[in-house]
Design a protein around this motif. Structure first.
Motif, PDB file in Angstrom:
ATOM      1  N   HIS A 128      18.717 -29.142  12.831  1.00 37.31           N
ATOM      2  CA  HIS A 128      17.562 -29.617  13.591  1.00 37.31           C
ATOM      3  C   HIS A 128      16.344 -28.712  13.492  1.00 37.31           C
ATOM      4  CE1 HIS A 128      18.439 -26.694  16.799  1.00 37.31           C
ATOM      5  NE2 HIS A 128      17.270 -27.006  17.314  1.00 37.31           N
ATOM      6  N   THR A 160      13.414 -36.159  13.207  1.00 35.54           N
ATOM      7  CA  THR A 160      14.440 -35.109  13.314  1.00 35.54           C
ATOM      8  C   THR A 160      15.812 -35.702  13.589  1.00 35.54           C
ATOM      9  OG1 THR A 160      12.765 -33.547  14.133  1.00 35.54           O
ATOM     10  CG2 THR A 160      15.081 -33.001  14.520  1.00 35.54           C
ATOM     11  N   CYS A 171      19.007 -35.534  11.132  1.00 37.46           N
ATOM     12  CA  CYS A 171      20.296 -34.979  11.547  1.00 37.46           C
ATOM     13  C   CYS A 171      21.423 -35.983  11.301  1.00 37.46           C
ATOM     14  CB  CYS A 171      20.250 -34.588  13.017  1.00 37.46           C
ATOM     15  SG  CYS A 171      19.265 -33.109  13.365  1.00 37.46           S
TER      16      CYS A 171
END
Length: 254
Positions: free
Chosen positions: A151, A180, A184
């Motif tokens: 992250h 983000t 991820c």
């Protein structure tokens, strides 16, 4: 170690973090560098070590779960005092910190209490409301460390890409969050299937590309969430349409 009273252990870690703040913060301002950021190294290493020990002690876990509301109130109170200080409520505090050891001890204790209270609050709430079998938990448990590793780098990369667009701060924050999370999810999907990446991210190695018993994929998680939302929506629609004929629907919605 199991015999140690949880309150004594918590008081000890608060004291330890206060001492880290007292002796290292002024001498080693935060730089986030690898070698000379000793204040951050000291506090995060302390949290790491205690977190490892804490996870092995069921009695400590239960103590924190039972007192989750106490830690929430303590965290809110400490944070309000910190916000007040940062907004000029204590104009003489900097001078007092330089001149009086007692003031430094009080402020250091407040900082340490704020730090630990929020950690114990989150752990207690999670232990009370989330510690049960579910697709969300099955997906999240092995994903914790890979997501953590991914992250920060993704945030920096995407923030740099977004900088030339000069977006409004609210929109930029939302776009950065979405990118983000998507990064991820995609990165973890790759890590799951490559043994060397699994090893580097602290996951068990072997059969990374095979579906393991008890493991929940992202598809399973999305199917569970969508199914639950759809079921709830259909139930509410049905109850609304038939409320006049089926009073029990009204009761089920309350």
């Amino acid at each position: 170690m199991q015999r140690l009273p949880p309150l004594v252990v918590i008081a000890a870690v608060v004291l330890a973090l206060m001492l880290v703040w007292l002796f290292l913060r002024a001498r080693f301002p935060s730089t986030h560098a690898l070698l000379d950021d000793w204040y951050n190294h000291g506090r995060y290493f302390l949290v790491f070590v205690f977190g490892y020990l804490f996870a092995l002690q069921p009695r400590w876990w239960q103590f924190v779960i039972d007192r989750r509301r106490v830690f929430l109130c303590l965290g809110v109170a400490c944070y309000l005092l910190i916000l007040a200080e940062r907004n000029g409520a204590f104009p003489n505090l900097e001078a007092d910190l330089e001149a009086h050891l007692g003031t430094r001890l009080i402020v250091g204790t407040l900082v340490a209490l704020n730090h630990w209270a929020w950690i114990f609050c989150v752990v207690g709430l999670a232990g009370r409301y989330l510690n049960r079998p579910s697709p969300v938990l099955r997906y999240s448990n092995p994903a914790i460390l890979p997501w953590y590793i991914l992250h920060q780098t993704l945030i920096i990369v995407f923030a740099w890409w977004l900088k030339p667009f000069v977006l409004p701060i609210g929109l930029e924050a939302l776009v950065l969050l979405v990118l983000t999370v998507a990064g991820c999810i995609g990165g973890y999907a790759v890590i799951q299937r490559v043994n060397i990446l699994r090893w580097l991210c602290g996951m068990s190695v072997g059969g990374g590309g095979k579906r393991r018993r008890g493991r929940c994929s992202l598809t399973d998680l999305l199917r569970h969430v969508i199914g639950a939302v759809t079921k709830t929506w259909l139930k509410r629609r049905f109850c609304t349409a038939s409320a006049s004929r089926q009073p029990s629907c009204k009761a089920s919605r309350k």
